[in-house]
Design a protein around this motif. Structure first.
Motif, short mmCIF file in Angstrom:
data_model
loop_
_atom_site.label_atom_id
_atom_site.label_comp_id
_atom_site.label_asym_id
_atom_site.label_seq_id
_atom_site.Cartn_x
_atom_site.Cartn_y
_atom_site.Cartn_z
N ALA A 261 -6.18 -7.78 -7.65
CA ALA A 261 -6.42 -7.70 -6.20
C ALA A 261 -5.83 -6.46 -5.56
O ALA A 261 -5.14 -6.52 -4.53
CB ALA A 261 -5.89 -8.96 -5.51
N ASN A 262 -6.12 -5.32 -6.15
CA ASN A 262 -5.71 -4.04 -5.55
C ASN A 262 -6.85 -3.56 -4.65
O ASN A 262 -7.64 -2.68 -5.02
CB ASN A 262 -5.38 -3.04 -6.65
N ASN A 263 -6.92 -4.16 -3.47
CA ASN A 263 -8.10 -4.00 -2.60
C ASN A 263 -7.78 -3.38 -1.24
O ASN A 263 -8.60 -3.42 -0.33
CB ASN A 263 -8.77 -5.37 -2.41
N LEU A 275 -10.16 5.34 -1.93
CA LEU A 275 -9.74 4.43 -2.99
C LEU A 275 -9.76 3.00 -2.48
O LEU A 275 -9.28 2.71 -1.37
CB LEU A 275 -8.33 4.77 -3.47
N GLN A 276 -10.28 2.12 -3.29
CA GLN A 276 -10.22 0.68 -3.03
C GLN A 276 -10.72 -0.04 -4.28
O GLN A 276 -11.74 0.30 -4.84
CB GLN A 276 -11.08 0.28 -1.82
N GLY A 277 -9.96 -1.03 -4.72
CA GLY A 277 -10.43 -1.85 -5.82
C GLY A 277 -10.41 -1.20 -7.18
O GLY A 277 -11.24 -1.52 -8.04
N ASN A 298 -10.19 -6.89 -8.61
CA ASN A 298 -10.09 -5.58 -7.96
C ASN A 298 -11.50 -5.19 -7.51
O ASN A 298 -12.38 -4.96 -8.34
CB ASN A 298 -9.52 -4.55 -8.93
N LYS A 299 -11.71 -5.11 -6.19
CA LYS A 299 -13.08 -4.99 -5.68
C LYS A 299 -13.19 -3.85 -4.68
O LYS A 299 -12.41 -3.76 -3.73
CB LYS A 299 -13.50 -6.30 -5.03
N GLY A 300 -14.18 -2.99 -4.91
CA GLY A 300 -14.44 -1.89 -4.00
C GLY A 300 -15.69 -1.16 -4.41
O GLY A 300 -16.33 -1.48 -5.42
N THR A 301 -16.05 -0.13 -3.64
CA THR A 301 -17.25 0.65 -3.93
C THR A 301 -16.97 2.13 -4.09
O THR A 301 -17.87 2.96 -4.04
CB THR A 301 -18.30 0.45 -2.81
N SER A 302 -15.71 2.48 -4.29
CA SER A 302 -15.36 3.87 -4.57
C SER A 302 -15.90 4.27 -5.94
O SER A 302 -16.10 3.42 -6.82
CB SER A 302 -13.84 4.02 -4.55
N ASN A 332 -14.15 -8.03 -11.18
CA ASN A 332 -13.88 -6.72 -10.60
C ASN A 332 -15.20 -6.10 -10.14
O ASN A 332 -16.24 -6.29 -10.74
CB ASN A 332 -13.21 -5.81 -11.63
N GLY A 333 -15.16 -5.35 -9.05
CA GLY A 333 -16.36 -4.68 -8.56
C GLY A 333 -16.11 -3.18 -8.52
O GLY A 333 -15.01 -2.76 -8.17
#
Length: 362
Positions: A261-263, A275-277, A298-302, A332-333
């Motif tokens: 969960a590094n979001n 940076l995200q996820g 860990n979820k993001g679109t970077s 993770n995304g």
């Protein structure tokens, strides 16, 4: 017992007693006793100067801080010195309005600094909180066998605990949270372009990293072990960074870390996109083992988002001959496992995951 037997027993006792009394201590015993006798504990209370005690200390001495808050910066240039706070109650070092010296002027809390000709050896810093410094909570340069243990570095403007040009360090059981950049930062150099440095076995273990821009950055180094750390609530958890310089970064081991969960969202910089996820990211690294880690949620679109991500460095250096195995990488995304460069010899096997880029690695 006859008189003759009594006489023989008396002679034997006398000989044994004489021998015991006359035997000199062995050389190691004498050296140990001499070293113990020469070590001094310098005790400091709130309102007193830590730097004054450090300056008075000799190799082998300890500077022990009573619980409380100290408003200064501290520079250590003496080898084999221990600076420690209380393990029972918080010992906190924060910036002081009248603090002076190069460490304070640079905006750091504690500085451990040697020279190219004479690195500082065997220093231990432990059981302290370093808070609210403009740059780094702890800054180390040109050290050998530095130990930083049970230190909390929080709300510092740049890095929580950072070092360069150092070998054989042990960074363990620390907490780095809410720092402006990396919670923990280890690098070859920070002011010149050079190839990766062999750290000769630096160990980064059992640390808790949260709320930072990046939990841990390992930049342009070789022979580093990163294990049993927890990273959560950062924008990115772990960055292993290399480039085209030689020797190349790599020959590392990242094992048994919990990255989840590094979001947190961090905007782009001149060097990196937003940076995200991001869980574990390798850029421009070689011959690194990533094994037995749990990387989850860990979820993001970077471009750097995902569980375990291989991404070519921003100067074009590729990841090569890295081994990603036996990890649990889930939810993770945009992907659990992502190979986003064209480097060769990278292997993915035995991982538990749901989605990969390209498909087929789970």
């Amino acid at each position: 017992m006859t008189k003759r037997q009594i006489a023989l027993v008396a002679c034997a006792v006398a000989a044994a007693t004489t021998g015991l009394g006359a035997a000199p201590p062995s050389a190691p015993e004498a050296a140990s006793a001499s070293a113990s006798a020469s070590r001094t504990v310098h005790r400091v209370k709130p309102g007193e100067s830590i730097q004054k005690a450090v300056d008075a200390a000799r190799p082998g001495d300890s500077v022990v801080l009573a619980p409380g808050t100290y408003r200064e910066s501290v520079t250590i240039t003496t080898s084999n010195l221990t600076l420690r706070g209380s393990s029972a109650s918080p010992t906190v070092i924060v910036p002081g309005k009248a603090a002076s010296g190069t460490c304070a002027v640079a905006g750091h809390g504690v500085c451990v600094t040697g020279t190219a000709q004479r690195p500082v050896e065997g220093v231990t810093v432990r059981s302290l909180t370093l808070r609210n410094f403009a740059r780094n909570g702890l800054w180390a340069s040109r050290t050998d066998r530095l130990t930083v243990r049970s230190v909390t570095a929080e709300k510092n403007g740049n890095w929580g605990i950072a070092q360069e040009r150092s070998v054989r360090s042990v960074l363990s059981h620390n907490t780095a949270r809410d720092n402006g950049d990396a919670g923990l930062f280890v690098s070859n150099t920070t002011d010149t372009e050079e190839g990766a440095v062999d750290t000769r076995g630096t160990e980064i273990s059992h640390n808790h990293l949260s709320g930072n821009r990046i939990g841990l950055t390992v930049r342009r180094l070789r022979n580093v072990t990163v294990d049993h750390n927890e990273a959560t609530g950062n924008c990115a958890a772990v960055f292993v960074v290399g480039d085209e310089s030689t020797p190349r970064a790599g020959a590392m081991r990242l094992r048994h870390n919990h990255v989840h969960a590094n979001n947190k969202y961090c905007p782009k910089t001149p060097r990196l996109p937003f940076l995200q996820g991001s869980g574990i990211v390798l850029t421009g690294a070689e011959e690194t083992l990533v094994a037995g880690n749990r990387v989850e949620d860990n979820k993001g679109t970077s471009p750097l988002s995902g569980g375990i991500v291989l991404f070519k460095s921003f100067v074009g250096a590729l990841n090569e001959r890295n081994e990603i195995r036996d990890n649990v990488v889930l939810r993770n995304g945009t992907a659990d496992l992502a190979h986003r460069d064209t480097g060769t010899g990278n292997t993915f096997r035995g991982n538990t995951c749901g989605v990969s880029e390209p498909a087929g690695m789970c």
